[in-house]
Design an enzyme around this catalytic site. Sequence first.
Site, mmCIF file in Angstrom:
data_model
loop_
_atom_site.group_PDB
_atom_site.id
_atom_site.type_symbol
_atom_site.label_atom_id
_atom_site.label_comp_id
_atom_site.label_asym_id
_atom_site.label_seq_id
_atom_site.Cartn_x
_atom_site.Cartn_y
_atom_site.Cartn_z
ATOM 1 N N CYS A 1 35.951 53.419 36.789
ATOM 2 C CA CYS A 1 36.475 52.073 36.567
ATOM 3 C C CYS A 1 35.812 51.389 35.365
ATOM 4 C CB CYS A 1 36.316 51.200 37.819
ATOM 5 S SG CYS A 1 34.616 50.970 38.311
ATOM 6 N N ARG B 1 36.379 42.464 40.106
ATOM 7 C CA ARG B 1 35.031 41.974 39.770
ATOM 8 C C ARG B 1 34.880 40.575 40.375
ATOM 9 N NH1 ARG B 1 36.011 44.863 34.513
ATOM 10 N NH2 ARG B 1 34.182 46.135 34.095
ATOM 11 N N HIS C 1 30.659 42.068 28.430
ATOM 12 C CA HIS C 1 31.605 41.454 29.365
ATOM 13 C C HIS C 1 32.616 40.547 28.691
ATOM 14 C CE1 HIS C 1 28.686 42.920 32.391
ATOM 15 N NE2 HIS C 1 29.832 43.298 32.891
ATOM 16 N N ARG D 1 34.906 44.735 44.829
ATOM 17 C CA ARG D 1 33.489 45.009 44.557
ATOM 18 C C ARG D 1 32.689 43.774 44.924
ATOM 19 N NH1 ARG D 1 31.224 46.205 38.600
ATOM 20 N NH2 ARG D 1 31.630 44.004 38.261
ATOM 21 N N GLU E 1 26.682 54.047 38.755
ATOM 22 C CA GLU E 1 26.488 53.509 37.406
ATOM 23 C C GLU E 1 25.022 53.519 36.973
ATOM 24 O OE1 GLU E 1 28.253 49.597 37.251
ATOM 25 O OE2 GLU E 1 27.463 49.024 39.196
ATOM 26 N N ASN F 1 30.455 52.008 32.099
ATOM 27 C CA ASN F 1 29.832 51.061 31.150
ATOM 28 C C ASN F 1 28.331 51.024 31.358
ATOM 29 O OD1 ASN F 1 32.468 50.442 30.604
ATOM 30 N ND2 ASN F 1 32.493 48.602 31.864
ATOM 31 N N ASP F 2 27.946 50.892 32.613
ATOM 32 C CA ASP F 2 26.512 50.842 32.894
ATOM 33 C C ASP F 2 25.900 52.233 32.896
ATOM 34 O OD1 ASP F 2 25.658 48.144 33.137
ATOM 35 O OD2 ASP F 2 26.966 47.960 34.870
HETATM 36 C C1 PEP Z 1 30.768 49.528 34.769
HETATM 37 O O1 PEP Z 1 29.560 49.330 34.660
HETATM 38 O O2 PEP Z 1 31.357 50.493 34.242
HETATM 39 C C2 PEP Z 1 31.613 48.601 35.539
HETATM 40 C C3 PEP Z 1 32.876 48.862 35.782
HETATM 41 O O3 PEP Z 1 31.036 47.435 35.940
HETATM 42 P P1 PEP Z 1 30.787 46.181 34.957
HETATM 43 O O4 PEP Z 1 31.453 46.490 33.644
HETATM 44 O O5 PEP Z 1 31.365 45.002 35.619
HETATM 45 O O6 PEP Z 1 29.302 46.159 34.864
HETATM 46 MG MG MG Z 2 28.628 47.884 35.961
#
Ligand code: PEP
Ligand code: MG
Length: 592
Positions: A517, A311, A204, A347, A446, A469-470
């Site tokens: 995203c 976010r 992050h 979100r 995710e 990402n997750d």
């Molecule tokens: C993700 O997981 O891709 C996402 C957009 O959420 P975050 O990066 O805030 O976990």
């Molecule tokens: Mg995420």
Amino acid sequence: MPDEQSDAPTPTVEERYKGIPVSPGIAIGPLVLLYADEHIIRKRRIRPEDVAGEIARFEAALLKTRQQIQVIRNELASSIGEEDASIFDAHILLLEDTSLIESVKEQLVSRLVNVDFAYEQVVRSYTRKMRELDDDYFRERAGDFLDVSRRVLRNLQGKVDAELRNLDVASVVLAHDLSPSDTAGMDRKLVLGLATEAGSRTSHSAIMARSLNLPAVVGLRELIGKFEPGVEVLLDGYEGLLIVNPTDQTKHEYGQREKIHEAVEVKLDALRETLPVTLDQRRIIVSANVEIMEDLPLIKEHGAEGVGLLRTEYLFLNQNESPTEDQQVEMYREMARACQPHHIIIRTLDVGGDKKRPHLGIEQEVNPFLGFRGIRYSLGRPDIFRTQLRAICRASAEGNVRVMFPMVCDLSELKAARRLIDEVREELRQQNIPQAEKIEVGVMIEVPSAALTADILARHVDFFSIGSNDLIQYTLAIDRGNENVSAMYQPAHPAVLRLMQTVVEAAHRNNIWVGVCGEMAADVILVPALIGLGVDELSAGAASIPRIKRAIQSLNYEEARQLVARCVLNESAEANQAELEQMARRLYPEIL
Ligand code: PEP
Ligand code: MG
């Protein structure tokens, strides 16, 4: 006789350290060291004759902490009022708890360990006991207690007095790691660049740096102890280098490179008003990811079509308590207005994992990324969730507001969240509070279980947004923030692409749109894979938008589809990455 050499400046030697580039740009300035994490406190044995010195160090740190808290308290009292500032009076009481201070001193004598270690051990045992009590008041105080102790530990560590919100000269910051709450609260005018020992591209702190347009390099490994604060450094966010004591020659070369980068940016700027359409006329929506209010002007500046991911947790992480319903309504409204005529996808709170603040009351967990996170937290804290949903629904009266839920693992969570929205909407109706007639509801995909049951989820929502990402982290079992395994974090892995293919097909079969995203959307090498998969929307940090548009405009959808058809059958992520790089180099080398 005085030593003639003693006043001569020590000759400096340029040193270069390689990390992972996560946010482009060059920063030059003095270095600030930020030691914030409890886990870098090391146990050290001391001799009996050192005990008095350790106690003196402890008392000085307590005094300094008291003064710091007092300053914050007074500033807050004059800006937001006495009542809210009084929380810091409670912090001072916790700081000066005599039984805790006595326990620390007692440990010094009985165990002969350094005071940082002894203090941390005592604080841990106190907070554990407070959390075990069947009393909300004490459980909440445990969070305050940790906040105070973190401050004491910083002061105890001597070199440690930098705080991102308290810098006095513009600096490059080097930290072990930066938590989302560190970055959410920092003074952006004084932070020139961010360098961390830990982290990877999708941690992050990296996402935040890109959103703030700050050069950043992560994964530099053990470095902090090597330098004195104030030393001049150059941070190269393109190549991932931290250069300590850069020579004049190095600075000159970097000046030249920056000019070249600037020229590319100017060309990309011209794409702002153009539409993201492939050569064979497939139209993609390109929208922005937003974390903080300051990002708003960037949405239009970079030509995004609204916000594909707000976010919201960052609005909760940069302060000491959760924003009220009215405060949230104000923020969401302002954002919705800034997006018009396009939409904003809000979100709901995605805290937990590495996104924590004491006021959120999240306990220490062994596996926080598999723990009380995202929608699980919201459903477990209906008070906070309802307030947020009410605020989102109220803001919907102002613009095209959509809502989406993070970390959903199965239908029951989605249904429970939707039920709450229905209840909140009914409540607003009863109270004659305006809201939009229709609010689209979406779900983030995710977690592999959500991807594999996308056909089921699709029947209950208006859209999907893939949180790559997750999704990558949970599919490949690779901690997205851990520099030790970052080479194995492979977005182009066939398993990831296959899961995404399942999701896109399920969405389209059920006539809903699907976006991405996560950071994959911002990586122009991976964009052809996403377009070829049939994704309808890409949402990324505003600064990446012109590059994404350029990539889409250079692509042929049919060709991208064929590429993906090969990639899902390829045997390795490396093979896929090579094919994707080849295509990107052929079609848009100038933006790589
Ligand atoms: C993700 O997981 O891709 C996402 C957009 O959420 P975050 O990066 O805030 O976990
Ligand atoms: Mg995420």
